[in-house]
Design an enzyme around this catalytic site. Structure first.
Site, PDB file in Angstrom:
ATOM      1  N   ASP A 126       0.951  -1.214  -0.011  1.00  0.00           N
ATOM      2  CA  ASP A 126      -0.032  -0.093   0.025  1.00  0.00           C
ATOM      3  C   ASP A 126       0.834   1.212   0.034  1.00  0.00           C
ATOM      4  OD1 ASP A 126      -2.023   1.725  -0.046  1.00  0.00           O
ATOM      5  OD2 ASP A 126      -2.302   1.526   2.122  1.00  0.00           O
ATOM      6  N   LYS A 155       1.356   7.944   0.596  1.00  0.00           N
ATOM      7  CA  LYS A 155       1.859   7.992   2.102  1.00  0.00           C
ATOM      8  C   LYS A 155       3.325   8.583   1.988  1.00  0.00           C
ATOM      9  CE  LYS A 155      -0.446   3.557   3.248  1.00  0.00           C
ATOM     10  NZ  LYS A 155      -1.061   4.207   4.420  1.00  0.00           N
ATOM     11  N   ASP A 173      -5.984   6.462  -0.200  1.00  0.00           N
ATOM     12  CA  ASP A 173      -5.556   5.625   0.803  1.00  0.00           C
ATOM     13  C   ASP A 173      -6.392   4.952   1.972  1.00  0.00           C
ATOM     14  OD1 ASP A 173      -2.944   4.519   2.101  1.00  0.00           O
ATOM     15  OD2 ASP A 173      -2.808   6.336   3.484  1.00  0.00           O
ATOM     16  N   ARG A 196     -11.237  -0.652   2.802  1.00  0.00           N
ATOM     17  CA  ARG A 196     -12.680  -0.608   2.811  1.00  0.00           C
ATOM     18  C   ARG A 196     -13.450  -0.793   1.329  1.00  0.00           C
ATOM     19  NH1 ARG A 196     -12.749   5.136   5.590  1.00  0.00           N
ATOM     20  NH2 ARG A 196     -10.817   3.946   6.370  1.00  0.00           N
ATOM     21  N   GLU A 229      -8.362   2.506   0.784  1.00  0.00           N
ATOM     22  CA  GLU A 229      -8.395   1.702  -0.164  1.00  0.00           C
ATOM     23  C   GLU A 229      -9.142   0.385   0.370  1.00  0.00           C
ATOM     24  OE1 GLU A 229      -5.424   0.095   1.664  1.00  0.00           O
ATOM     25  OE2 GLU A 229      -5.596   2.142   1.184  1.00  0.00           O
TER      26      GLU A 229
END
Length: 497
Positions: free
Chosen positions: A270, A277, A347, A351, A349
């Site tokens: 991620d 991030k 970010d 869910r 993502e």
């Protein structure tokens, strides 16, 4: 994984290279330790006053504290390790589990170990005590060395437990080996570097792990996801050169008493996508698929233990990358089932992939759905790195999961599914929902979002493991890196009925 056997023979007759016994802390700071189990008898066989030996070296028997006593050739083992259990009034199965992990650390370069730890806490159920010791030994001895250039140091190969009832202990050992083996499997998957577990590769690896078992494996590739309308998974995976996957694992024994669906977030790496991030926040993001690893491990153990429950595991796998094809902030995705979602933060993502998988799970009409996800940083802010978040639509389901977590030593705390207070925050400006809200109540917002994708009337629980799936410091039976939480909690829940 070390081999475990049981015996009723005294420790002094064992030919193991290391012997381990336990002691409780005495009352008062300067009080000598209180020997537990067969420690006193072993001391007699060695011809020493074990209490005096321990007091002489300042051993106070704090939880996990270790002391080594040379045997001077009185028995086959060169050394006896004494492990502390803390105060006797606080001793229970988790103290046994932690003590066993400490012993495993002391035995790291030793071939064989014998211990009477299962009988050290007399108030504990005998089967639970055996299981706790086996779990502690097998999890405490876990090492992930697949990517080391040099061979791993010689590790513990065999363990013998001294017990009163050999036959009953063998059953407990078998169950504990399956549970600990599943936890180690989840740790292996999470610890694997991201280049070797991109979605197609991870899907294939999971399928290979179930070859020859009673578990049916179905993998939905990108074309099947398009045809099935899985817009959330596809939207998250759109920025990666490796397409997403949805893996369905089905264990369906004859005469199953109930049906459960487990859904795991499987973001194999991620970056945050377009909502990128900071670099330091990506350092552990190979663990963002810990939910999927948990689900795969639980299904594997359920089949190995032949639990009388139909268990369907759904692994929603995608890699969240920034690129010219990535989902943009303010794009609208159409999820499986038709709900539209405005992407406020790429970010957020997890869910999105879980939403699709929850619709899929609901179509199976199980008796309950539990999803597992490293979902929100807000969960870590709220409860830290040692307590997970539970949210649920059903009180009975929540209570049973909390009971299982307490028994397993994997604590969770229930947060409210506060739809009346925060539900309006989900509403999108131009779509049905938005995937991110204000900074406050972030974990509750995520839980409310997920609940929108659960079929009406199906009991559902959400486990946010963002803080507990990974540790930067070894502690107890958690080695540095992936913890395998909450594999043992979910298996305890499935076994309890």
């Amino acid at each position: 994984m070390p081999r475990v056997d049981v015996t009723a023979e005294p420790l002094a007759s064992s030919d193991a290279a290391l012997l381990a016994v336990a002691a409780f802390a005495g009352e008062g700071d300067q009080a000598p330790p209180v020997l537990a189990g067969a420690a006193a008898q072993l001391g007699e066989a060695l011809g020493v006053d074990l209490t005096a030996e321990l007091s002489a070296v300042g051993f106070r028997a704090g939880p996990g504290e270790l002391a080594r006593v040379p045997t001077r050739g009185a028995v086959a083992a060169a050394t006896v390790v004494v492990v502390g259990l803390g105060p006797v009034e606080r001793a229970g199965t988790d103290q046994l589990r932690r003590a066993a992990a400490a012993v495993a650390g002391a035995a790291e370069r030793i071939e064989s170990l014998a211990t009477d730890l299962p009988g050290a806490v007399t108030d504990a159920d005998a089967g639970d005590a055996v299981a706790a010791v086996v779990e502690g030994l097998l999890l405490g001895s876990y090492r992930f060395s697949a990517y080391r250039s040099a061979p791993a140091a010689h590790q513990l190969e065999s363990v013998t437990l001294q017990v009163a009832d050999v036959e009953a202990a063998r059953t407990a050992v078998h169950e504990a080996e399956a549970v600990a083996g599943a936890t180690r499997f989840a740790r292996d998957l999470v610890n694997t570097p991201p280049q070797d577990k991109r979605p197609p590769a991870l899907a294939d690896r999971v399928a290979e792990a179930f070859a020859g078992t009673d578990v049916r494996v179905r993998i939905l590739d990108e074309q099947a996801l398009v045809e099935g309308g899985y817009g959330g998974i596809l939207g998250v995976g759109r920025g990666s050169s490796e397409p997403p996957r949805l893996v369905e694992l089905t264990y369906e024994p004859d005469g199953a008493e109930r049906s459960v669906a487990l859904v795991g977030k499987g973001i194999t790496f991620d970056t945050g996508g377009i909502s990128l991030k900071p670099s330091e926040s990506m350092e552990t993001m190979k663990m963002d698929m810990a939910g999927a690893a948990t689900v795969a491990a639980v299904v594997r153990a359920a089949a190995e233990l032949r639990l009388p429950v139909k268990v369907t595991g759904l692994l929603a796998l995608a890699e969240n990358m920034p690129s010219g094809t990535a989902t943009r902030v303010s794009d609208v995705l159409t999820m499986k089932g038709g709900t539209t979602v405005e992407v406020i933060n790429t970010d957020a993502e997890g869910r999105l992939v879980l939403g699709d998988a929850l619709v899929h799970a609901s179509e199976l009409q199980p008796d309950a759905i539990v999803d597992v996800a490293t979902l929100t940083g807000a969960a870590v802010v709220a409860l830290g790195e040692r307590i997970g978040v539970l949210m649920a639509s059903d009180d009975t389901l929540a209570e049973r999961l909390l009971d299982a977590s307490a028994h397993s030593g994997e604590p969770f705390w229930r947060l409210p599914l506060a739809n009346e207070q925060y539900g309006e925050r989900l509403e999108g400006a131009i779509a049905d929902l938005r995937n991110s809200g204000s900074r406050s109540a972030g974990t509750i917002f995520a839980g409310l979002f997920l609940h929108r994708f659960v079929g009406e009337g199906i009991p559902w629980a959400h486990l946010d493991i963002a803080g507990v799936a990974w540790t930067d410091e070894a502690s107890g039976y958690h080695t540095k890196g992936a913890t395998g939480v909450p594999v043992r909690t979910l298996l305890r829940w499935l076994r309890a009925g």
